[in-house]
Motif scaffolding. Structure first.
Motif, mmCIF file in Angstrom:
data_model
loop_
_atom_site.group_PDB
_atom_site.id
_atom_site.type_symbol
_atom_site.label_atom_id
_atom_site.label_comp_id
_atom_site.label_asym_id
_atom_site.label_seq_id
_atom_site.Cartn_x
_atom_site.Cartn_y
_atom_site.Cartn_z
ATOM 1 N N ARG A 207 -11.697 9.499 1.883
ATOM 2 C CA ARG A 207 -12.605 10.598 2.212
ATOM 3 C C ARG A 207 -14.024 10.244 1.788
ATOM 4 N NH1 ARG A 207 -10.586 16.227 -0.025
ATOM 5 N NH2 ARG A 207 -10.634 15.071 -1.989
ATOM 6 N N ASP A 208 -15.009 10.761 2.576
ATOM 7 C CA ASP A 208 -16.404 10.576 2.181
ATOM 8 C C ASP A 208 -16.955 11.874 1.609
ATOM 9 O OD1 ASP A 208 -17.039 12.258 4.337
ATOM 10 O OD2 ASP A 208 -17.664 10.618 5.645
ATOM 11 N N ALA A 209 -18.238 11.840 1.222
ATOM 12 C CA ALA A 209 -18.845 12.982 0.542
ATOM 13 C C ALA A 209 -18.946 14.214 1.436
ATOM 14 C CB ALA A 209 -20.233 12.603 0.037
ATOM 15 N N SER A 210 -18.903 14.020 2.750
ATOM 16 C CA SER A 210 -18.975 15.150 3.673
ATOM 17 C C SER A 210 -17.608 15.753 3.955
ATOM 18 C CB SER A 210 -19.630 14.712 4.992
ATOM 19 O OG SER A 210 -20.960 14.291 4.777
ATOM 20 N N GLY A 211 -16.573 15.187 3.373
ATOM 21 C CA GLY A 211 -15.227 15.704 3.574
ATOM 22 C C GLY A 211 -14.490 15.087 4.736
ATOM 23 N N ASN A 212 -15.103 14.121 5.411
ATOM 24 C CA ASN A 212 -14.414 13.447 6.510
ATOM 25 C C ASN A 212 -13.309 12.552 5.942
ATOM 26 O OD1 ASN A 212 -16.275 14.402 8.585
ATOM 27 N ND2 ASN A 212 -17.760 13.002 7.649
ATOM 28 N N GLU A 213 -12.134 12.638 6.539
ATOM 29 C CA GLU A 213 -10.980 11.893 6.043
ATOM 30 C C GLU A 213 -10.477 10.931 7.093
ATOM 31 O OE1 GLU A 213 -6.890 12.727 3.484
ATOM 32 O OE2 GLU A 213 -7.924 14.396 4.479
ATOM 33 N N SER A 214 -10.172 9.712 6.647
ATOM 34 C CA SER A 214 -9.703 8.681 7.567
ATOM 35 C C SER A 214 -8.295 8.981 8.050
ATOM 36 C CB SER A 214 -9.706 7.319 6.872
ATOM 37 O OG SER A 214 -8.637 7.236 5.930
ATOM 38 N N ALA A 215 -7.865 8.231 9.034
ATOM 39 C CA ALA A 215 -6.462 8.254 9.440
ATOM 40 C C ALA A 215 -5.624 7.628 8.321
ATOM 41 C CB ALA A 215 -6.280 7.480 10.738
ATOM 42 N N ARG A 216 -4.334 7.888 8.367
ATOM 43 C CA ARG A 216 -3.456 7.364 7.339
ATOM 44 C C ARG A 216 -3.257 5.858 7.506
ATOM 45 N NH1 ARG A 216 1.372 11.770 6.247
ATOM 46 N NH2 ARG A 216 0.057 13.656 6.323
ATOM 47 N N SER A 217 -3.092 5.183 6.384
ATOM 48 C CA SER A 217 -2.825 3.746 6.399
ATOM 49 C C SER A 217 -1.404 3.478 6.881
ATOM 50 C CB SER A 217 -2.976 3.187 4.983
ATOM 51 O OG SER A 217 -1.918 3.688 4.166
ATOM 52 N N ALA A 218 -1.113 2.225 7.086
ATOM 53 C CA ALA A 218 0.276 1.835 7.300
ATOM 54 C C ALA A 218 1.069 2.203 6.043
ATOM 55 C CB ALA A 218 0.363 0.337 7.578
ATOM 56 N N SER A 219 2.308 2.563 6.204
ATOM 57 C CA SER A 219 3.113 3.040 5.076
ATOM 58 C C SER A 219 3.737 1.876 4.316
ATOM 59 C CB SER A 219 4.206 3.987 5.565
ATOM 60 O OG SER A 219 5.123 3.292 6.408
ATOM 61 N N VAL A 220 4.121 2.161 3.083
ATOM 62 C CA VAL A 220 4.886 1.220 2.283
ATOM 63 C C VAL A 220 6.031 1.988 1.640
ATOM 64 C CG1 VAL A 220 3.462 1.555 0.208
ATOM 65 C CG2 VAL A 220 4.795 -0.537 0.464
ATOM 66 N N THR A 221 7.212 1.398 1.632
ATOM 67 C CA THR A 221 8.386 2.013 1.022
ATOM 68 C C THR A 221 8.785 1.214 -0.210
ATOM 69 O OG1 THR A 221 9.167 2.861 3.148
ATOM 70 C CG2 THR A 221 10.788 2.691 1.376
ATOM 71 N N VAL A 222 8.958 1.920 -1.321
ATOM 72 C CA VAL A 222 9.259 1.280 -2.602
ATOM 73 C C VAL A 222 10.449 2.014 -3.236
ATOM 74 C CG1 VAL A 222 8.293 0.435 -4.769
ATOM 75 C CG2 VAL A 222 6.767 0.942 -2.844
ATOM 76 N N ARG A 223 11.291 1.265 -3.912
ATOM 77 C CA ARG A 223 12.442 1.850 -4.592
ATOM 78 C C ARG A 223 12.270 1.712 -6.099
ATOM 79 N NH1 ARG A 223 17.449 3.488 -3.118
ATOM 80 N NH2 ARG A 223 19.171 3.297 -4.601
ATOM 81 N N THR A 224 12.507 2.807 -6.816
ATOM 82 C CA THR A 224 12.462 2.735 -8.275
ATOM 83 C C THR A 224 13.655 1.935 -8.792
ATOM 84 O OG1 THR A 224 13.643 4.842 -8.417
ATOM 85 C CG2 THR A 224 11.237 4.919 -8.559
ATOM 86 N N GLN A 225 13.499 1.422 -9.989
ATOM 87 C CA GLN A 225 14.554 0.616 -10.575
ATOM 88 C C GLN A 225 15.751 1.476 -10.968
ATOM 89 O OE1 GLN A 225 12.956 -1.620 -13.843
ATOM 90 N NE2 GLN A 225 11.503 -2.758 -12.576
ATOM 91 N N ALA A 226 16.875 0.806 -11.125
ATOM 92 C CA ALA A 226 18.077 1.505 -11.581
ATOM 93 C C ALA A 226 17.829 2.045 -12.978
ATOM 94 C CB ALA A 226 19.277 0.565 -11.571
ATOM 95 N N GLY A 227 18.395 3.199 -13.277
ATOM 96 C CA GLY A 227 18.121 3.832 -14.564
ATOM 97 C C GLY A 227 19.386 4.168 -15.324
ATOM 98 N N ASP A 228 19.404 3.758 -16.576
ATOM 99 C CA ASP A 228 20.439 4.231 -17.484
ATOM 100 C C ASP A 228 19.742 4.742 -18.742
ATOM 101 O OD1 ASP A 228 21.452 0.983 -18.885
ATOM 102 O OD2 ASP A 228 19.495 1.903 -18.530
ATOM 103 N N GLY A 229 18.644 5.525 -18.494
ATOM 104 C CA GLY A 229 17.829 5.940 -19.612
ATOM 105 C C GLY A 229 16.701 4.975 -19.844
#
Length: 541
Positions: A207-229
């Motif tokens: 976004r710029d100072a006038s509030g204009n917002e760009s189109a969305r970027s290409a997406s990225v998919t990420v997986r969190t690590q396995a959790g045992d605490g």
């Protein structure tokens, strides 16, 4: 005598009046641009920059904007503020209201809540430039959105910067689906509070100072690590710690040693404590513990208790998400009597302990470096603060500072016997010792060795330089201390994880403002390379 007016003079006057009506005065297309200079999730520090983009002097300014429900301003500076409902008005002070063409000034405020200002006007016109509302061109689309790290509870992202025809990109928004999960001014973000073994897809806009917002970027998919605490993290391996005799023990009763880093003052170097830098501590440095140093004076907690408490909450959560232990450092220093801040300490630790009591990884350091006071004075302070913590968190370890800048009294000519012979009346506590190798010689080393045989000790701060954290590194003496601490299972934290100009800061100047790189040794000073190597050695858990 009556003066006669000639027709020529009348015509000249009429033409002058007509021109004045038809030709406008020099217009002001002034701007007020907002950025978040700090953001800790539950609050932020905001700054407006007012710039005179006209051709004549701007004499006085008034900025008005709305904040969404749930977000309210706290402290403010370089402006006078009034508010009505969710609408807030900031007017210039007597020293910053006059701006020559091209000149600018700033004012700032802290906010509780995450909402950014909307509907901003400057002297009644749009903050994006009241006389030039034609800026409808958004910034370019951010590119190369990528993951820079993931834990069981967080994902760190980075992207290449956008450009804008105005020359300034105000901020970036990270979205998961249609939900904005982060708004940042730089090109990195860390999303916390995620579940283990879950996938998340993100996009980013500019976004710029006038509030204009760009189109969305290409997406990225990420997986969190396995959790045992916490996966294979120090907290997962050790769980809730406790004091056993004179040692620190884990959930299985095994004596352990923690090794890690201390931040510099959070009021000066918050840019050094980011998702990326904490990821580096956890995965590249392989640190067990992070000490969060919150000064009380010197521009710290006392200037805005709410903002600093919220910042500490956020950082505790971020360190916890990475599976490290965290020391909450009440960094009192001057005045040296901890009782000067007794009421503040009770208020702060009551809230911190209540919020984080269920976490197994939080340690409470209640007095950084008491000085110019007796041990009995420090002991009295500790016996008033510890019950406040225990009322909320019965299991958390409390770290108690010792006399003469946590030297066990040695810097005042005393010895550890004053603590050994008159301990604090509380359980599950440890006593702190600080040293700087180029200043603190064998008598300090010997005092620490003797004390560790009698009382639980934790070195919550040390440096390889002199006691000011600067000058030549004494790695020989430093290694003597590290060998002793390894032999006696004394946990330690090194000062400091910042890019301060002194030799005790691990990063070269400018690293934090540049957002890294945090990993490897390319941006480390000599002391940084040395201490990183020693933190990275295998733990005995």
């Amino acid at each position: 005598m009556m003066r006669r007016t000639t027709p020529a003079l009348i015509l000249t006057g009429l033409l002058t009046l007509l021109l004045a009506l038809l030709v406008p005065s020099a217009a002001h297309a002034d701007t007020a641009t907002f950025v978040k200079t700090q953001d800790w999730g539950s609050g932020y520090t905001g700054q407006y920059t007012i710039k005179n983009t006209g051709t004549t002097t701007l004499n006085g300014w008034t900025v008005v904007f709305d904040l969404p429900s749930g977000t309210t301003p706290g402290a403010y500076w370089d402006a006078l503020m009034t508010g009505s409902g969710n609408r807030y008005t900031f007017r210039n002070r007597e020293y910053n209201g006059t701006l020559a063409p091209g000149a600018s000034t700033t004012f700032g405020f802290t906010a509780s809540g995450s909402g950014s200002p909307t509907g901003c006007t400057l002297n009644g016109a749009s903050c994006g430039g009241g006389q030039n509302p034609g800026d409808t061109t958004p910034p370019s689309v951010p590119s190369n959105l990528r993951s820079t790290g993931a834990t069981s509870g967080s994902i760190s992202l980075a992207w290449n910067p956008s450009t804008d025809d105005s020359g300034t990109v105000k901020d970036y928004r990270v979205r998961e689906g249609s939900t904005v999960v982060a708004t940042v001014t730089g090109t990195t973000a860390t999303i916390t509070g995620l579940a283990a073994s879950t996938s998340h897809t993100y996009t980013v806009t500019a976004r710029d100072a006038s509030g204009n917002e760009s189109a969305r970027s290409a997406s990225v998919t990420v997986r969190t690590q396995a959790g045992d605490g916490g996966g294979g993290t120090p907290v997962a391996a050790n769980g809730q710690l406790h004091v056993c005799g004179t040692k620190l023990c884990n959930k299985n009763g095994k004596q352990i040693q923690l090794r890690g880093m201390s931040t510099h003052g959070l009021q000066w170097y918050p840019q050094c404590v980011t998702g990326g830098s904490l990821d580096a501590l956890a995965t590249d440095w392989k640190a067990d513990v992070v000490r969060l140093s919150m000064y009380i004076q010197e521009g710290g907690y006392e200037t805005n208790p709410r903002a600093f408490t919220d910042l500490m909450h956020s950082l505790i959560e971020q360190v916890s998400a990475r599976g490290m232990y965290v020391i909450v450092d009440w960094h009192m220093l001057d005045p040296g009597d901890p009782n000067h801040n007794l009421s503040r300490a009770k208020t702060f630790f009551a809230e911190i302990a209540q919020r984080h009591a269920s976490r197994p990884n939080v340690l409470y350091e209640i007095a950084n470096e008491p000085n110019h006071v007796s041990w009995s004075t420090i002991k009295s302070y500790a016996e008033q603060v510890i019950p406040v913590i225990r009322a909320q968190d019965p299991d958390g370890i409390v770290l108690v500072g010792t006399r003469a800048w946590s030297s066990l009294g040695v810097s005042d000519g005393a010895t550890e016997t004053e603590v050994v012979g008159n301990p604090v009346n509380a359980s599950n506590i440890m006593y702190t010792f600080h040293f700087y190798a180029a200043t603190h010689d064998g008598k300090y080393l010997n005092a620490l060795s003797r004390a560790a045989d009698r009382i639980p000790m934790f070195v919550t701060e040390f440096g390889t330089q002199n006691s000011a954290g600067e000058g030549t590194n004494d790695f020989t003496r430093s290694q003597q201390y590290l060998d002793l601490m390894a032999n006696k299972k004394i946990s330690w934290v090194n000062w400091n994880f910042s890019d301060d100009h002194r030799s005790g800061a691990v990063f070269t100047t400018g690293t934090c403002d540049a957002g890294g790189p945090w990993t490897g040794t390319g941006r480390l000073k000599e002391a940084g390379v040395w201490i990183r190597d020693r933190i990275r050695t295998a733990d005995d858990f």
